[in-house]
Design an enzyme around this catalytic site. Structure first.
Site, PDB file in Angstrom:
ATOM      1  N   HIS A   1       0.834  -1.199   0.000  1.00 37.46           N
ATOM      2  CA  HIS A   1       0.000   0.000   0.000  1.00 37.46           C
ATOM      3  C   HIS A   1       0.875   1.259   0.000  1.00 37.46           C
ATOM      4  O   HIS A   1       0.568   2.235  -0.669  1.00 37.46           O
ATOM      5  CB  HIS A   1      -0.927   0.017   1.219  1.00 37.46           C
TER       6      HIS A   1
ATOM      7  N   ASP B   1      -6.383   5.171   2.751  1.00 39.33           N
ATOM      8  CA  ASP B   1      -6.463   3.759   2.423  1.00 39.33           C
ATOM      9  C   ASP B   1      -7.832   3.167   2.765  1.00 39.33           C
ATOM     10  O   ASP B   1      -8.485   3.578   3.719  1.00 39.33           O
ATOM     11  CB  ASP B   1      -5.380   3.015   3.211  1.00 39.33           C
TER      12      ASP B   1
END
Ligand code: UDP
Length: 485
Positions: A22, A125
């Protein structure tokens, strides 16, 4: 990259989940925004700062507006060791819910810096569903970063809605994922237990909140490009009605050797030595084997993998990064004499590899991958066919993109979704899949298809390309967002 000035300055926050898969694409995304005259602020925790600091320093020196802001990570408050600030550092499976709890405690400190700096947008996120509420308090639009494919999002939606795994009589019976543009089949065992389980798990709550935040957020930003999965981008936006922009493949924004080599962590091998080794090999003659940043095999599987590689008879670069190995490094599973027998044929990297640098080398002929979305795209950008070996997350669906839709991959026959201690794939299957991709009658056609997709990936981010235009329209929307005026 030229800075386009005078477009009305935007300030965007980027807040990735603390996992390499990520943080790496979000760093690339922040660099992309900064290269287009946007001020970019990356939010992370102190022990993750090194993932970003070198690139941020470099881009700041080049004149881009890019910076890092740190939030203290309250892991100790939920019983995690102080050194654990990243997914791959979680001590055991039951540490995961605690890790999510600690993340949730970041909402208040995040709100403090939103209040202080008042950015125009928060890209946060998917694993931070609470970020939508935090941003809403200041009338800041929140964009979700999923880090996965449109295909995975469409498949997940279908699995959740139709639960086709309930209509089969055994764990290994194939079912079709309903209502997708292609006929894609899975077994129940290949679906995550959190999705197929009828009982509550420690993740039921967070998964529910994630779904809700998808409904209430401003939109979603994808590390993908239209030509890679057009049917699924269309389905996601037009059938499921989601607001989404594609800005990938983000790894292509790393253009020089230094940028390609330094992603996530410092490499465990001297990059130039690695390139020299590859230079000594013929084009398309080496298999690159790497399973991302968190995958963890059972020792018996690692042994079987070593034997499969050897049976294939092909040259290889093998990245060994196993938790238990990191703990004691004994490698008792390694077949006796393996390294001597494969001397000159194989390069073993223990720890972290400069993956994009390796994949982009002309000597690489195939990528044995766990089908993490970043790895898939990096392989696509390099024009390298894949040997697919999904393990968990949405990897079993990503595999289908390679094997069934693009037909640039052959599977090893991975059967079960499992977070760790993966096992069960035999040496024969591994060797066979490698040889099929590298040296069979199908190889050339597969390589040609991969090369076509590589060209499309590059075009997508060039001026006038699909991702370039999508990114422009996102910037235009953000500039016009009411709170700005
Ligand atoms: N990566 C790397 N070197 C390694 C292992 C991984 O640079 O030795 C990078 C890889 O290039 C990719 C990311 O780490 O950008 C892994 O992301 P992916 O989505 O493929 O898998 P995950 O780690 O999330 O399972």
């Amino acid at each position: 990259m030229a800075i386009r000035m005078g477009e009305g300055e935007l300030h965007v926050f980027f807040f990735p989940f603390m996992a390499q898969g990520h943080m790496i694409p979000i760093l690339d995304m922040a660099k992309l925004f900064a290269s287009r005259g946007v001020k970019a602020t990356i939010i992370t925790t102190p022990l993750n700062q090194p993932v970003f600091s070198k690139a941020v320093e470099k881009y700041a020196q080049l004149g881009f507006q890019i910076q890092i802001r740190l939030l203290q990570f309250p892991g100790v408050d939920v019983g995690l060791p102080e050194s654990c600030q990243r997914l791959d550092q979680i001590p055991s499976d039951d540490g995961l819910p605690r890790f999510f709890n600690a993340c949730e405690m970041l909402q208040e400190p995040l709100e403090q810096i939103l209040r202080e700096l008042r950015p125009d947008c928060l890209v946060a996120d998917i694993f931070f569903p609470w970020a939508t509420e935090a941003a809403a308090k200041f009338d800041i639009p929140r964009l979700i970063f999923h880090g996965c494919s449109y295909l995975a999002m469409c498949a997940t939606d279908s699995l959740e809605t139709h639960k086709p795994f309930n209509d089969v009589s055994s764990d290994s019976q194939l079912f079709t994922i309903p209502n997708l543009p292609h006929e894609l089949k899975l077994t129940r065992l290949q679906v995550s237990p959190f999705e197929r389980s009828k009982v509550e798990t420690p993740f039921t709550d967070i998964l529910k909140r994630i779904s809700e935040s998808e409904e209430t957020s401003y939109g979603e930003i994808f590390n993908s490009f239209y030509e890679l999965e057009p049917d699924y981008a269309e389905q996601y936006k037009n059938v499921l009605g989601r607001r989404a922009w594609s800005v990938g493949p983000l790894s292509l924004y790393n253009r020089d050797v230094e940028d390609k080599a330094q992603r996530g962590k410092k490499s465990s091998i001297d990059e130039l030595k690695c390139l020299e080794w590859l230079d000594s090999k013929n084009p398309h003659s080496v298999v690159y084997i790497c399973f991302g940043s968190v995958a963890n095999f059972a020792p018996s599987q690692l042994q079987e993998l070593a034997l499969g590689i050897e049976d294939s008879g092909l040259d290889f670069v093998w990245v060994i990064r196993n938790k238990s190995e990191e703990d004691n490094g004994s490698e008792k599973w390694m077949p006796g004499g393996f390294e001597e027998r494969t001397k000159g044929k194989g390069l073993i990297i223990r720890g972290w590899a400069p993956q994009v640098l390796i994949l982009d080398h002309p000597a690489i002929g195939a990528f044995v991958t766990h089908c993490g979305w970043n790895s898939i795209q990096e392989g696509v950008c390099a024009g390298v066919p894949m040997v697919t070996w999904p393990l968990f997350a949405e990897q079993f669906v990503n595999e289908k993109l390679m094997t069934d839709i693009l037909q640039t991959g052959i599977g090893v026959g991975s059967k079960e979704w499992k977070l760790s201690d993966n096992d069960g794939v035999k040496r024969e299957a591994i060797a066979e899949a490698i040889k099929k991709v590298m040296i069979s009658e199908e190889s050339e056609a597969m390589r040609n298809r991969a090369k076509t997709m590589k060209d499309k990936a590059r075009k997508a981010i060039e001026e006038g390309g699909s991702s370039y235009l999508d990114f422009n329209s996102l910037l235009d929307e953000l500039r016009a967002y009411p709170a700005k005026h």
